[in-house]
Design a protein around this motif. Structure first.
Motif, PDB file in Angstrom:
ATOM      1  N   PRO A  91       1.235   3.336   3.366  1.00 21.68           N
ATOM      2  CA  PRO A  91       2.327   3.953   2.257  1.00 21.68           C
ATOM      3  C   PRO A  91       3.688   3.115   2.688  1.00 21.68           C
ATOM      4  O   PRO A  91       4.600   3.091   1.912  1.00 21.68           O
ATOM      5  CB  PRO A  91       2.337   5.142   2.691  1.00 21.68           C
ATOM      6  N   ILE A  92       3.888   2.769   4.022  1.00 20.42           N
ATOM      7  CA  ILE A  92       5.266   2.126   4.227  1.00 20.42           C
ATOM      8  C   ILE A  92       4.693   0.574   4.706  1.00 20.42           C
ATOM      9  O   ILE A  92       3.898   0.365   5.408  1.00 20.42           O
ATOM     10  CB  ILE A  92       5.879   2.765   5.623  1.00 20.42           C
ATOM     11  N   ARG A  93       5.412  -0.435   4.102  1.00 20.24           N
ATOM     12  CA  ARG A  93       5.251  -1.691   4.276  1.00 20.24           C
ATOM     13  C   ARG A  93       6.465  -2.332   5.004  1.00 20.24           C
ATOM     14  O   ARG A  93       7.387  -2.349   4.307  1.00 20.24           O
ATOM     15  CB  ARG A  93       4.861  -2.452   2.947  1.00 20.24           C
ATOM     16  N   HIS A  94       6.349  -2.891   5.915  1.00 16.17           N
ATOM     17  CA  HIS A  94       7.647  -3.463   6.662  1.00 16.17           C
ATOM     18  C   HIS A  94       7.445  -4.911   6.747  1.00 16.17           C
ATOM     19  O   HIS A  94       6.304  -5.340   7.350  1.00 16.17           O
ATOM     20  CB  HIS A  94       7.820  -2.811   8.002  1.00 16.17           C
ATOM     21  N   GLU A  95       8.310  -5.750   6.274  1.00 21.74           N
ATOM     22  CA  GLU A  95       8.119  -7.157   6.609  1.00 21.74           C
ATOM     23  C   GLU A  95       9.318  -7.713   7.521  1.00 21.74           C
ATOM     24  O   GLU A  95      10.475  -7.456   6.968  1.00 21.74           O
ATOM     25  CB  GLU A  95       8.096  -7.922   5.204  1.00 21.74           C
ATOM     26  N   HIS A  96       8.917  -8.452   8.243  1.00 25.16           N
ATOM     27  CA  HIS A  96      10.029  -9.206   9.063  1.00 25.16           C
ATOM     28  C   HIS A  96      10.188 -10.575   9.145  1.00 25.16           C
ATOM     29  O   HIS A  96       9.008 -11.165   8.764  1.00 25.16           O
ATOM     30  CB  HIS A  96       9.862  -8.626  10.531  1.00 25.16           C
ATOM     31  N   ALA A  97      11.413 -11.083   9.326  1.00 26.07           N
ATOM     32  CA  ALA A  97      11.333 -12.738   9.422  1.00 26.07           C
ATOM     33  C   ALA A  97      11.605 -12.939  10.820  1.00 26.07           C
ATOM     34  O   ALA A  97      12.275 -12.278  11.513  1.00 26.07           O
ATOM     35  CB  ALA A  97      12.416 -13.171   8.698  1.00 26.07           C
ATOM     36  N   PHE A  98      10.858 -13.905  11.563  1.00 28.84           N
ATOM     37  CA  PHE A  98      11.293 -14.652  12.977  1.00 28.84           C
ATOM     38  C   PHE A  98      11.498 -15.985  12.944  1.00 28.84           C
ATOM     39  O   PHE A  98      10.953 -16.621  12.127  1.00 28.84           O
ATOM     40  CB  PHE A  98       9.774 -14.193  13.620  1.00 28.84           C
ATOM     41  N   ARG A  99      12.281 -16.065  13.698  1.00 26.56           N
ATOM     42  CA  ARG A  99      12.795 -17.773  13.904  1.00 26.56           C
ATOM     43  C   ARG A  99      11.713 -17.986  15.225  1.00 26.56           C
ATOM     44  O   ARG A  99      11.755 -17.451  16.149  1.00 26.56           O
ATOM     45  CB  ARG A  99      14.132 -17.848  14.518  1.00 26.56           C
ATOM     46  N   PHE A 100      11.157 -19.258  15.098  1.00 25.41           N
ATOM     47  CA  PHE A 100      10.186 -19.796  15.881  1.00 25.41           C
ATOM     48  C   PHE A 100      10.790 -20.948  16.327  1.00 25.41           C
ATOM     49  O   PHE A 100      11.240 -22.078  15.668  1.00 25.41           O
ATOM     50  CB  PHE A 100       8.809 -20.124  15.344  1.00 25.41           C
ATOM     51  N   ASP A 101      11.006 -21.123  17.757  1.00 24.41           N
ATOM     52  CA  ASP A 101      11.617 -22.166  18.578  1.00 24.41           C
ATOM     53  C   ASP A 101      10.449 -23.276  18.628  1.00 24.41           C
ATOM     54  O   ASP A 101       9.605 -23.142  19.558  1.00 24.41           O
ATOM     55  CB  ASP A 101      12.384 -21.861  19.689  1.00 24.41           C
ATOM     56  N   ILE A 102      10.688 -24.395  17.965  1.00 20.25           N
ATOM     57  CA  ILE A 102       9.509 -25.284  17.986  1.00 20.25           C
ATOM     58  C   ILE A 102       9.681 -26.260  19.384  1.00 20.25           C
ATOM     59  O   ILE A 102       8.672 -26.852  19.931  1.00 20.25           O
ATOM     60  CB  ILE A 102       9.665 -26.395  16.902  1.00 20.25           C
ATOM     61  N   LYS A 103      10.665 -26.189  20.337  1.00 21.04           N
ATOM     62  CA  LYS A 103      10.770 -26.704  21.446  1.00 21.04           C
ATOM     63  C   LYS A 103      10.039 -25.861  22.497  1.00 21.04           C
ATOM     64  O   LYS A 103       9.341 -26.349  23.470  1.00 21.04           O
ATOM     65  CB  LYS A 103      12.006 -26.991  21.957  1.00 21.04           C
ATOM     66  N   THR A 104      10.352 -24.540  22.386  1.00 28.36           N
ATOM     67  CA  THR A 104       9.884 -23.680  23.577  1.00 28.36           C
ATOM     68  C   THR A 104       8.724 -22.863  23.364  1.00 28.36           C
ATOM     69  O   THR A 104       8.116 -22.204  23.906  1.00 28.36           O
ATOM     70  CB  THR A 104      10.789 -22.666  23.811  1.00 28.36           C
ATOM     71  N   GLY A 105       8.471 -22.703  22.036  1.00 29.50           N
ATOM     72  CA  GLY A 105       7.255 -21.702  21.280  1.00 29.50           C
ATOM     73  C   GLY A 105       7.715 -20.303  21.329  1.00 29.50           C
ATOM     74  O   GLY A 105       7.245 -19.470  20.984  1.00 29.50           O
ATOM     75  N   GLU A 106       9.083 -20.094  21.604  1.00 24.23           N
ATOM     76  CA  GLU A 106       9.399 -18.653  21.632  1.00 24.23           C
ATOM     77  C   GLU A 106       9.883 -18.153  20.420  1.00 24.23           C
ATOM     78  O   GLU A 106      10.459 -18.778  19.566  1.00 24.23           O
ATOM     79  CB  GLU A 106      10.878 -18.631  22.402  1.00 24.23           C
ATOM     80  N   VAL A 107       9.635 -16.731  20.175  1.00 22.06           N
ATOM     81  CA  VAL A 107       9.659 -16.294  18.770  1.00 22.06           C
ATOM     82  C   VAL A 107      10.833 -15.237  18.973  1.00 22.06           C
ATOM     83  O   VAL A 107      10.759 -14.464  19.850  1.00 22.06           O
ATOM     84  CB  VAL A 107       8.492 -15.376  18.203  1.00 22.06           C
ATOM     85  N   GLY A 108      11.851 -15.394  18.061  1.00 16.67           N
ATOM     86  CA  GLY A 108      13.083 -14.705  18.077  1.00 16.67           C
ATOM     87  C   GLY A 108      12.856 -13.040  17.518  1.00 16.67           C
ATOM     88  O   GLY A 108      11.809 -12.981  17.189  1.00 16.67           O
ATOM     89  N   GLU A 109      13.886 -12.321  17.852  1.00 18.56           N
ATOM     90  CA  GLU A 109      13.717 -11.076  17.436  1.00 18.56           C
ATOM     91  C   GLU A 109      13.744 -11.008  15.973  1.00 18.56           C
ATOM     92  O   GLU A 109      14.367 -11.976  15.287  1.00 18.56           O
ATOM     93  CB  GLU A 109      15.115 -10.298  17.800  1.00 18.56           C
ATOM     94  N   GLY A 110      12.887 -10.053  15.356  1.00 15.88           N
ATOM     95  CA  GLY A 110      12.565 -10.149  13.864  1.00 15.88           C
ATOM     96  C   GLY A 110      13.776  -9.539  12.959  1.00 15.88           C
ATOM     97  O   GLY A 110      14.587  -8.597  13.516  1.00 15.88           O
ATOM     98  N   ILE A 111      13.957  -9.969  11.865  1.00 14.83           N
ATOM     99  CA  ILE A 111      14.879  -9.508  11.051  1.00 14.83           C
ATOM    100  C   ILE A 111      14.198  -8.715   9.978  1.00 14.83           C
ATOM    101  O   ILE A 111      13.437  -9.126   9.423  1.00 14.83           O
ATOM    102  CB  ILE A 111      15.679 -10.599  10.195  1.00 14.83           C
ATOM    103  N   MET A 112      14.441  -7.275   9.901  1.00 17.60           N
ATOM    104  CA  MET A 112      13.970  -6.436   9.077  1.00 17.60           C
ATOM    105  C   MET A 112      14.244  -7.084   7.528  1.00 17.60           C
ATOM    106  O   MET A 112      15.394  -7.130   7.079  1.00 17.60           O
ATOM    107  CB  MET A 112      14.207  -5.308   9.114  1.00 17.60           C
ATOM    108  N   LEU A 113      13.084  -7.243   6.602  1.00 18.76           N
ATOM    109  CA  LEU A 113      13.550  -7.790   5.292  1.00 18.76           C
ATOM    110  C   LEU A 113      13.451  -6.631   4.194  1.00 18.76           C
ATOM    111  O   LEU A 113      13.982  -6.390   3.610  1.00 18.76           O
ATOM    112  CB  LEU A 113      12.452  -8.921   4.880  1.00 18.76           C
TER     113      LEU A 113
END
Ligand code: HEC
Length: 585
Positions: A386-408
């Motif tokens: 019933p609840i659908r959450h979608e986030h955006a993540f920044r992905f660093d192509i040099k380190t492969g690190e995934v940033g903190e999500g932004i709630m969309l």
């Protein structure tokens, strides 16, 4: 280009040069036009010299096609650097016409050859003319109200996404039969299938209450039974209409079509590396591939797939959609399962990266020169809950690190169009503004969603309501260009001011899909259903339409800015082809 070269002469001389070459039949090469391999004039008894006829050459026993389009005087020319020596079959594309007789031509690498007059005959039998209609022509020909046609076309996935609407027009189903067809179509994976490459990924849903991408299947079925050959009709009881042929600038392109060797294939997206090689994701198979257009050579590599085994009787979805090449020529792919992957062409190895999502968007945010991150979005709560959450993540192509999500998007009700049911909001195409802040098209909210960099997301609505913003790209002036699929507009948002500008495209239902700026500030737009590639001049609002030599259903549009001529690449999803369009400027 030829036209530039010729336009440096005065008009009478230009006319003389062409006439001399055409009338001399198998003409001796003239010193001044050595760069033309083949020329001729298209005519018909009905129209005399014909503008906008696509003349197509295919080497006998070859698969690659090259085409040019006749100009206002009916003349056409193939440049020598796009037509090597060899024997070619000649064909044409001009709705309502066909070649009076079959033709082949032998080209050598010295002379300018002439086809003389290429004579066309009118096609009048509706059952034969039907094969020349594009899906857009069918929609324009179908009887019915705008509301009925909207039911058919204005869906995230419409009935023309895997095959032409000709299949529907030629069928004999009544409304009940169509409900069963729609039920079956709903079991295919939409982006990974074509009519030739079926991927059955879900069980048939009950017909009662079946929804096709926001529309009641029973409503679509009822309408479709009024436009096909049901009830024992031998032909359609409405006239078949075809779109006008290209004119003016729209005749000034050379098109090359490269079928990829693995067939049947589904090619949704592609990109170009720094050397001009074309990289494509094969959406129908777990492979990516590369075409070197200088040699015509194809290579392919298997892609990882992290989807679990499906339920009994269903197929595991294979293939990848979006593909991006970064400035080091590393290839980025959103592979199946919730991972990103990079491929190094030097070592021919894959590296994969997890994303913290339950279901991820198949697209990647663009990787541009000077930017080392790309964006990914995904659903982070149970997708059917019933609840659908979608986030955006920044992905660093040099380190492969995934940033903190932004709630969309959270569980707020989204759909803004009361005529469409059960659709949830989501982010579709991602990009970032010049400051690196996330943005995406939000089709159901008919908005551009923008992050302010501090975790807040705002929606900037399109000027036309229910416009269904789809895919696009940011230009160097901090404007994000995108298509409005339902509104038949191409649009931009000024990312400094949030101001949206819309440019209408005619006719209705041309269904623009992806918008890409070129280095001259013109915008290239793919259309699903018209077999035309479109180009917007932003200063005049004029749209040029280039007719492709093949039925095309292109998704992404890439401009190779390293080439001397403006060079555009399209994936032809359902035919498994790569298409190159070259124009002088
Ligand atoms: C995901 C891709 C896809 C989409 C989208 C799609 N089709 Fe199809 N269609 C196919 C495939 C694959 C075939 C051939 C296999 C088959 O007939 O099931 C086909 C065949 C057909 C045929 C000819 C076969 C027959 O039974 O007469 C009709 C008619 C048809 N589709 C109608 C539709 C309609 C109506 C829609 C929209 C509601 C639609 N299709 C959307 C994939 C698709």
């Amino acid at each position: 280009m030829l036209m530039n070269f010729l336009s440096s002469f005065n008009i009478p001389l230009r006319a003389f040069l062409l006439t001399a070459l055409v009338s001399s039949g198998c003409a001796e090469r003239q010193q001044s036009v050595t760069n033309i391999a083949l020329m001729g004039v298209v005519t018909s008894g009905q129209e005399g010299p014909m503008e906008g006829v696509v003349v197509i050459l295919r080497g006998v026993d070859e698969t690659v096609l090259t085409s040019v389009t006749s100009d206002a005087t009916g003349e056409f020319q193939f440049h020598r650097d796009r037509l090597g020596a060899g024997e070619y079959d000649v064909s044409v594309r001009a709705a309502g016409y066909e070649l009076l007789e079959t033709k082949t031509v032998v080209i050598d690498d010295k002379k300018t050859h002439s086809l003389g007059q290429l004579s066309l005959a009118a096609v009048t039998d509706p059952l034969r003319l039907a094969s020349q209609l594009t899906s857009l022509d069918w929609v324009n020909s179908f009887p019915g109200s705008q509301a009925e046609k909207d039911l058919l076309v204005k869906n995230m996935v419409n009935c023309g996404f895997c095959h032409s609407l000709e299949r529907i027009a030629r069928s004999r189903y009544n409304a009940e039969g169509f409900e069963q067809v729609i039920q079956r179509m709903h079991t295919y994976e939409t982006d990974h299938a074509s009519a030739d490459r079926i991927q059955i990924v879900s069980k048939p849903k009950p017909i009662e209450g079946l929804i096709w991408y926001g529309r009641k299947a029973s409503d679509i079925a009822k309408y479709l039974a009024t436009v096909n050959l049901s009830g024992g009709k031998s032909q359609w009881d409405y006239p078949l209409q075809t779109s006008p042929r290209p004119t003016g600038e729209g005749t000034n392109a050379t098109v090359t079509v490269y079928p990829i060797p693995r067939q049947p294939s589904v090619i949704h997206d592609l990109d170009v590396d720094s050397k001009g090689n074309v990289w494509y994701g094969n959406t129908g198979w777990d492979f990516i591939g590369k075409l070197d257009p200088r040699t015509g050579e194809f290579s392919e590599w298997a892609t990882p797939n992290f989807l679990p085994e499906p339920e009994e009787g269903l197929m595991r979805i294979v293939g990848v959609q979006d593909i991006q090449v970064d400035e080091t020529d590393t290839v980025w792919v959103a592979v199946m399962g919730n991972k990103h992957a990079s491929f190094s062409p030097d070592t021919e190895t894959w590296q994969t990266y997890d994303l913290p999502v339950i279901w991820k968007n198949p697209f990647l945010g663009p990787v541009r020169a000077g930017e080392d991150g790309l964006w990914a979005t995904g659903i982070t709560s149970a997708p059917d809950g019933p609840i659908r959450h979608e986030h955006a993540f920044r992905f660093d192509i040099k380190t492969g690190e995934v940033g903190e999500g932004i709630m969309l998007f959270d569980d707020k009700p989204f759909p803004t169009d009361p005529n469409r049911v059960g659709q949830l909001n989501y982010c579709y195409m991602m990009d970032q503004d010049a400051e690196g802040n996330f943005l995406c098209t939000a089709p159901e909210a008919s908005s551009i969603a923008r992050s302010d960099g501090e975790g807040n997301v705002r929606l900037v609505p399109t000027l036309t309501p229910n416009a269904y913003p789809r895919r696009g790209y940011r230009d160097d002036n901090n404007h994000f260009w995108f298509t409005e699929f339902f509104a038949d507009n191409v649009a931009s948002i000024d990312l400094d001011t949030d101001q949206i500008t819309e440019y209408p495209i005619q006719p209705r239902y041309i269904s623009p899909y992806y918008a890409r700026p070129d280095r001259n500030g013109k915008i290239w737009i793919s259309s699903t259903g018209s077999d035309r590639l479109l180009r917007l001049d932003t200063e005049t609002g004029t749209i040029v339409k280039y007719l492709m030599p093949v039925t095309y259903d292109a998704r992404k549009v890439i401009v190779d800015n390293s080439a001397d001529r403006i060079t555009v690449w399209l994936p032809n999803k359902n035919q498994g082809q790569l298409i190159r369009i070259e124009v002088a400027n």
